[in-house]
Motif scaffolding. Structure first.
Motif, PDB file in Angstrom:
ATOM      1  N   TYR A  91       0.738   0.166  -3.824  1.00  0.00           N
ATOM      2  CA  TYR A  91       1.054  -1.011  -2.779  1.00  0.00           C
ATOM      3  C   TYR A  91       0.398  -2.215  -3.183  1.00  0.00           C
ATOM      4  O   TYR A  91      -0.890  -2.168  -3.474  1.00  0.00           O
ATOM      5  N   TYR A  92       1.118  -3.244  -3.308  1.00  0.00           N
ATOM      6  CA  TYR A  92       0.658  -4.701  -3.630  1.00  0.00           C
ATOM      7  C   TYR A  92       0.425  -5.491  -2.686  1.00  0.00           C
ATOM      8  O   TYR A  92      -0.339  -6.423  -2.596  1.00  0.00           O
ATOM      9  N   GLY A  93       0.981  -5.313  -1.509  1.00  0.00           N
ATOM     10  CA  GLY A  93       1.047  -6.173  -0.332  1.00  0.00           C
ATOM     11  C   GLY A  93       2.134  -6.274   0.396  1.00  0.00           C
ATOM     12  O   GLY A  93       2.956  -5.349   0.120  1.00  0.00           O
ATOM     13  N   ARG A  94       2.396  -7.109   1.547  1.00  0.00           N
ATOM     14  CA  ARG A  94       3.533  -7.104   2.383  1.00  0.00           C
ATOM     15  C   ARG A  94       5.007  -6.988   1.617  1.00  0.00           C
ATOM     16  O   ARG A  94       5.160  -7.734   0.675  1.00  0.00           O
ATOM     17  N   LYS A  95       5.715  -6.231   1.822  1.00  0.00           N
ATOM     18  CA  LYS A  95       7.061  -5.939   1.287  1.00  0.00           C
ATOM     19  C   LYS A  95       6.941  -5.614  -0.384  1.00  0.00           C
ATOM     20  O   LYS A  95       8.021  -6.004  -0.860  1.00  0.00           O
ATOM     21  N   ASP A  96       5.697  -5.190  -0.758  1.00  0.00           N
ATOM     22  CA  ASP A  96       5.716  -5.173  -2.103  1.00  0.00           C
ATOM     23  C   ASP A  96       5.044  -3.898  -2.555  1.00  0.00           C
ATOM     24  O   ASP A  96       3.726  -3.649  -2.732  1.00  0.00           O
ATOM     25  N   SER A 102       1.513   4.048   9.902  1.00  0.00           N
ATOM     26  CA  SER A 102       0.599   2.787   9.444  1.00  0.00           C
ATOM     27  C   SER A 102       0.974   2.278   7.982  1.00  0.00           C
ATOM     28  O   SER A 102       0.755   1.424   7.578  1.00  0.00           O
ATOM     29  N   ASP A 103       1.629   3.454   7.403  1.00  0.00           N
ATOM     30  CA  ASP A 103       2.453   3.109   5.892  1.00  0.00           C
ATOM     31  C   ASP A 103       3.492   1.925   6.302  1.00  0.00           C
ATOM     32  O   ASP A 103       3.586   1.135   5.506  1.00  0.00           O
ATOM     33  N   ILE A 104       4.179   2.082   7.329  1.00  0.00           N
ATOM     34  CA  ILE A 104       5.263   1.073   7.800  1.00  0.00           C
ATOM     35  C   ILE A 104       4.546  -0.168   8.060  1.00  0.00           C
ATOM     36  O   ILE A 104       4.990  -1.323   7.482  1.00  0.00           O
ATOM     37  N   HIS A 105       3.602  -0.251   8.883  1.00  0.00           N
ATOM     38  CA  HIS A 105       2.908  -1.408   9.034  1.00  0.00           C
ATOM     39  C   HIS A 105       2.096  -2.050   7.991  1.00  0.00           C
ATOM     40  O   HIS A 105       2.177  -3.325   7.981  1.00  0.00           O
ATOM     41  N   GLU A 106       1.708  -1.358   6.989  1.00  0.00           N
ATOM     42  CA  GLU A 106       1.075  -1.906   5.878  1.00  0.00           C
ATOM     43  C   GLU A 106       2.430  -2.698   5.005  1.00  0.00           C
ATOM     44  O   GLU A 106       2.175  -3.803   4.637  1.00  0.00           O
ATOM     45  N   TYR A 107       3.398  -1.924   4.956  1.00  0.00           N
ATOM     46  CA  TYR A 107       4.313  -2.391   4.082  1.00  0.00           C
ATOM     47  C   TYR A 107       5.219  -3.823   4.948  1.00  0.00           C
ATOM     48  O   TYR A 107       5.361  -4.716   4.276  1.00  0.00           O
ATOM     49  N   LEU A 108       5.186  -3.695   6.239  1.00  0.00           N
ATOM     50  CA  LEU A 108       5.880  -5.057   6.884  1.00  0.00           C
ATOM     51  C   LEU A 108       5.007  -5.970   7.144  1.00  0.00           C
ATOM     52  O   LEU A 108       5.413  -7.302   7.099  1.00  0.00           O
ATOM     53  N   GLY A 109       3.590  -5.747   7.194  1.00  0.00           N
ATOM     54  CA  GLY A 109       2.626  -6.828   7.747  1.00  0.00           C
ATOM     55  C   GLY A 109       1.070  -6.604   7.110  1.00  0.00           C
ATOM     56  O   GLY A 109       0.604  -7.554   7.470  1.00  0.00           O
ATOM     57  N   GLY A 110       1.068  -6.152   6.350  1.00  0.00           N
ATOM     58  CA  GLY A 110      -0.283  -5.639   5.645  1.00  0.00           C
ATOM     59  C   GLY A 110      -0.535  -6.838   4.429  1.00  0.00           C
ATOM     60  O   GLY A 110       0.069  -7.681   4.370  1.00  0.00           O
ATOM     61  N   GLY A 138     -15.311   0.519  -3.200  1.00  0.00           N
ATOM     62  CA  GLY A 138     -15.053  -0.528  -4.350  1.00  0.00           C
ATOM     63  C   GLY A 138     -13.707  -0.598  -4.719  1.00  0.00           C
ATOM     64  O   GLY A 138     -13.226  -1.141  -5.715  1.00  0.00           O
ATOM     65  N   HIS A 139     -12.531   0.022  -3.986  1.00  0.00           N
ATOM     66  CA  HIS A 139     -11.264   0.132  -4.261  1.00  0.00           C
ATOM     67  C   HIS A 139     -10.600  -1.256  -3.965  1.00  0.00           C
ATOM     68  O   HIS A 139     -10.765  -1.781  -3.020  1.00  0.00           O
ATOM     69  N   GLN A 140      -9.659  -1.440  -4.806  1.00  0.00           N
ATOM     70  CA  GLN A 140      -8.795  -2.787  -4.520  1.00  0.00           C
ATOM     71  C   GLN A 140      -7.418  -2.794  -4.824  1.00  0.00           C
ATOM     72  O   GLN A 140      -6.833  -1.690  -5.363  1.00  0.00           O
ATOM     73  N   LEU A 141      -6.522  -3.831  -4.528  1.00  0.00           N
ATOM     74  CA  LEU A 141      -5.198  -3.479  -4.574  1.00  0.00           C
ATOM     75  C   LEU A 141      -4.745  -3.339  -6.340  1.00  0.00           C
ATOM     76  O   LEU A 141      -5.534  -4.196  -6.889  1.00  0.00           O
ATOM     77  N   PRO A 142      -3.851  -2.638  -6.680  1.00  0.00           N
ATOM     78  CA  PRO A 142      -2.712  -2.207  -5.781  1.00  0.00           C
ATOM     79  C   PRO A 142      -3.562  -0.514  -5.227  1.00  0.00           C
ATOM     80  O   PRO A 142      -4.093  -0.036  -6.086  1.00  0.00           O
ATOM     81  N   VAL A 143      -3.056  -0.170  -4.118  1.00  0.00           N
ATOM     82  CA  VAL A 143      -3.495   1.133  -3.846  1.00  0.00           C
ATOM     83  C   VAL A 143      -2.104   2.028  -3.791  1.00  0.00           C
ATOM     84  O   VAL A 143      -1.275   1.776  -3.444  1.00  0.00           O
ATOM     85  N   THR A 144      -2.533   3.274  -4.101  1.00  0.00           N
ATOM     86  CA  THR A 144      -1.589   4.480  -3.989  1.00  0.00           C
ATOM     87  C   THR A 144      -1.452   4.613  -2.576  1.00  0.00           C
ATOM     88  O   THR A 144      -2.149   5.288  -1.922  1.00  0.00           O
ATOM     89  N   LEU A 145      -0.185   4.579  -2.129  1.00  0.00           N
ATOM     90  CA  LEU A 145       0.126   4.929  -0.266  1.00  0.00           C
ATOM     91  C   LEU A 145       0.154   6.424  -0.341  1.00  0.00           C
ATOM     92  O   LEU A 145       0.425   7.244  -1.177  1.00  0.00           O
ATOM     93  N   GLY A 146      -0.212   6.845   1.072  1.00  0.00           N
ATOM     94  CA  GLY A 146       0.270   8.152   1.471  1.00  0.00           C
ATOM     95  C   GLY A 146      -1.005   9.200   1.598  1.00  0.00           C
ATOM     96  O   GLY A 146      -2.177   9.069   1.001  1.00  0.00           O
TER      97      GLY A 146
END
Length: 379
Positions: free
Chosen positions: A9-14, A42-50, A65-73
């Motif tokens: 997950y890199y960000g909204r719709k990415d 919450s995964d859907i919310h992250e995808y659509l508007g996170g 200390g974690h940063q983008l990208p994150v592995t979802l799930g």
């Protein structure tokens, strides 16, 4: 270098299914071959508007200390394939089947407990983080390395599919427990989404006398009936007179033969369902908020004060919720796999997972994702 296939997950719709480096297994950790991972709202919310829970671009989570990208799930089960040198629990050996409590709290950092953790409320730890959102690794991958503290060994009677459902079921269990619900009481659930249906399913284990569901969507009304609701009410079928009684409240009172239910669980989180929940609770009863709200709602505190109703809320779960839920699952009587409406290969996670839930939300309760190479894992 060994790599892992993971939904990044890199960000909204990415989101991108990529090969990422396999993380080392530390002394207090185990490596899991993922069997199943559910897609959460919450995964859907992250995808659509996170990003909402993950750190924003260019920032790091203050504790992991974690940063983008994150592995979802974060709703996952798997089989242990490697054990850290400091792990001595005999139940956590190579080949063991486990579910994962994805929460990171003070004990994961090796820190003294904060006030919430001292009170047994680790679900609201001030240093809270989660695998799949704000800590390294997630379940929408072929493998994950997790703290051994996060593992919940599964008995033979609990399948890996059900193991992946334990996280959302633990949310429902926590809501019921925190609400103070008692055997023989009555309940109204507003909204038959995944958590609403899970609460319905578990209320039967808790010995509910009568459970009413309010839900407008046809497919979810059918599911509510199938999961054992005593009455399913469609709030859109009624046109309440101006300043008149709420027809859902009238139907609920008729079903429980009383002035209201003992506990109303609002799993929708809009103004109308909050209003209905308050009006449908008996004097001295409890309104329990399950939903996360997109905007503030209005409330007249006199509606609580004059009938001494309680308004509460809850989020996530504690290790005790997982423990008690697992004991209930072992006893049988919880048809948890009914929550699963689709099982999708990891290769198709975006189109048949995330986007399917966005496009056809009403058709699903829980979609599980499984990596191709673990199809042979015993269910």
């Amino acid at each position: 270098m060994a790599t892992v296939t993971a939904l990044q997950y890199y960000g909204r719709k990415d989101v991108r299914l990529e090969q990422v480096p396999s993380l080392p297994c530390g002394p207090d950790e185990v490596r899991l071959q993922i069997a199943y991972c559910g897609i959460c709202g919450s995964d859907i919310h992250e995808y659509l508007g996170g990003p909402i829970f993950p750190p924003k671009a260019g920032e790091k989570h203050p504790w992991t200390g974690h940063q983008l990208p994150v592995t979802l799930g974060h709703e996952m089960s798997g089989t242990i394939v490697e054990v850290g040198s400091g792990v001595s629990d005999p139940k956590l050996q190579v080949g063991a089947r486990v579910a994962v409590n994805p929460a990171w709290t003070d004990r994961h950092y090796g820190l003294e407990p904060c006030t919430a953790c001292e009170l047994g409320m680790s679900n609201i730890c001030k240093r809270y983080a989660s695998y799949g959102l704000s800590a390294a690794g997630g379940g929408l991958a072929t493998e994950i390395v997790v703290k051994h503290l996060s593992c919940i060994p599964l008995p033979d009677s609990v399948s890996l599919k059900v193991g992946a459902l334990m996280e959302p079921l633990a949310v429902a269990w926590h809501c019921i427990r925190t609400s103070g619900f008692q055997k023989g009481q009555t309940a109204l659930i507003l909204g038959a989404g995944p958590i609403g249906l899970a609460i319905l399913m578990l209320l039967r284990v808790w010995g509910a006398k009568t459970v009413v569901i309010s839900e407008p969507t046809a497919s979810r009304k059918r599911m509510a009936n199938d999961f054992g609701a005593d009455l399913v009410v469609d709030p859109t079928r009624f046109t309440a007179p101006k300043n008149g009684p709420d027809p859902v409240v009238i139907a609920t009172q008729g079903a429980v033969h009383a002035d209201g239910v003992d506990v109303a669980f609002d799993a929708t989180g809009i103004q109308t369902t909050l209003d209905t929940a308050i009006a449908a609770v008996r004097p001295g009863g409890t309104v329990f908020n399950v939903a996360i709200h997109e905007k503030p709602l209005m409330i007249n505190l006199n509606d609580l004060t004059l009938s001494e109703r309680r308004l509460m809320g809850g989020i996530c779960y504690t290790q005790d919720d997982f423990r008690d839920l697992l004991q209930a699952l072992q006893k049988g009587g919880i048809p948890a796999e009914k929550l699963i409406t689709s099982v999708v290969d990891l290769d198709d996670v975006v189109e048949k997972g995330l986007l399917e839930l966005i496009r056809n939300k009403a058709a699903h309760v829980k979609i599980l994702i499984t990596p191709n190479r673990v199809r042979s894992v015993r269910l």
